[in-house]
Design a protein around this motif. Structure first.
Motif: not given
Lengths: 239, 92
Positions: A177-180, A189-191, B6, B8, B19, B32, B35-36, B39-40, B56
């Motif tokens: 699976x991907x991080x997404x 989120x993927x990050x 991305x 960090x 990835x 993106x 949003x990341x 989220x953190x 980022x």
């Protein structure tokens, strides 16, 4: 072709040779699909249920802006939508996340074997109850677990579920699976997923490299996740 | 679609994204990244400590830096006197 399905059933109860034959006789239309193939669309009228023979697939719901929540992951041997037998349409979509092999079972055939084999009916009822238990556990994760614990918990769950169907090798398994994809399971989120995976890796608990999950400290990972496999009902007993 | 990575950087060090993600364009990559960050930071807020000093870096597959998003730019922070006009720090 349905060996993994039988392994999943036999982890929880006996399946007689007659019952095995009844299942084998109704599984048909083996098909290979690419990653990201939508297998079932919410709302469409269904007259068959789909079984996953290989790969990872998911149930998901989404918002108008495209944000997606994966509500359960499926592994080889799972029915993706046994519940469509009674619901006849789904309130969610079903998507292949990796390359998958699937087969279908006509609802008419399911009606016939559930009429003829009451114990099989109970086993399949158990199967939908198990999906509900997994959903409840994911609800707990999404609502209450920290990001790191959510990831740890999901990786524990998959280790147990894949192990039941013979798809682990020691403390490793292929996830692909991907991080997404993971972010969409975890409400992150993927990050953020990438950042928490680093924390778990540096803590010596688990590492994901090239789609392979390597659990380095199974006890520690379970502790971090507050994981116990009770909700996966691993007892083998008459149902 | 182009591939974006991305990475960090914050007080915990450097988190390399090995990835990456395929996204339509740089604007989508910016969204993106923001949003990341949010989220953190939301997780940090729940734990009671927010550190806005990270950033980022959005890079292409060759490693070229395309964008830098400082955490502080991903959120608007209001501080100072209470918005309702009462004086801060004085118990009623």
């Amino acid at each position: 072709m349905i060996e993994r399905h039988l392994m999943k059933l036999r982890a929880r109860d006996e399946v007689t040779p007659e019952e095995e034959q009844a299942i084998r006789s109704i599984v048909r239309e083996l098909r290979h699909v690419r990653a990201d193939t939508r297998l079932i669309r919410a709302g469409e009228v269904l007259s068959e249920s789909t079984m996953l023979l290989d790969g990872i697939a998911c149930r998901y719901k989404d918002l108008r802006n495209g944000e997606r929540q994966i509500t359960e992951l499926h592994v080889a041997g799972d029915f993706l939508d046994l519940h469509s037998f009674t619901l006849k349409r789904l309130d969610h979509d079903v998507l292949a996340l990796t390359r998958c092999t699937i087969a279908v079972v006509a609802h008419d055939d399911l009606r016939r074997i559930t009429d003829d084999h009451p114990h099989l009916t109970r086993l399949y009822w158990f199967g939908t109850n198990l999906d509900a238990a997994i959903h409840r556990e994911w609800e707990l994760s999404l609502g209450r677990r920290t990001a790191a614990a959510r990831i740890a918990h999901l990786l524990c769950e998959l280790y147990v579920r894949l192990g039941l169907v013979g798809l682990t090798d020691g403390f490793s398994y292929r996830l692909g699976l991907t991080q997404t994809d993971l972010a969409e399971c975890l409400g992150l989120t993927s990050v953020h997923v990438n950042r928490m995976l680093k924390e778990l890796r540096e803590g010596g608990l688990v590492a994901i490299r090239d789609g392979m999950v390597d659990i380095e400290d199974w006890e520690g990972l379970q502790k971090r996740a507050e994981f116990t496999p009770d909700y996966l009902y691993l007892e083998r007993r008459p149902r | 679609m182009p591939h974006y990575f991305f990475h960090v950087r914050n007080r915990f060090g450097y988190v390399e994204d090995e990835e990456g993600s395929e996204l339509p364009d740089l604007e989508a990559a910016r969204a993106r990244a923001i949003d990341g960050v949010r989220s953190m930071l939301s997780e940090e807020a729940r734990a009671g400590e927010i550190d806005l000093r990270g950033r980022i870096e959005v890079r292409d597959p060759a490693g070229a830096l395309l964008l830098t998003i400082p955490f502080a730019e991903a959120v608007t922070v209001h501080t100072g006197p209470p918005a309702d006009g009462s004086k801060p720090g004085i118990a009623a």
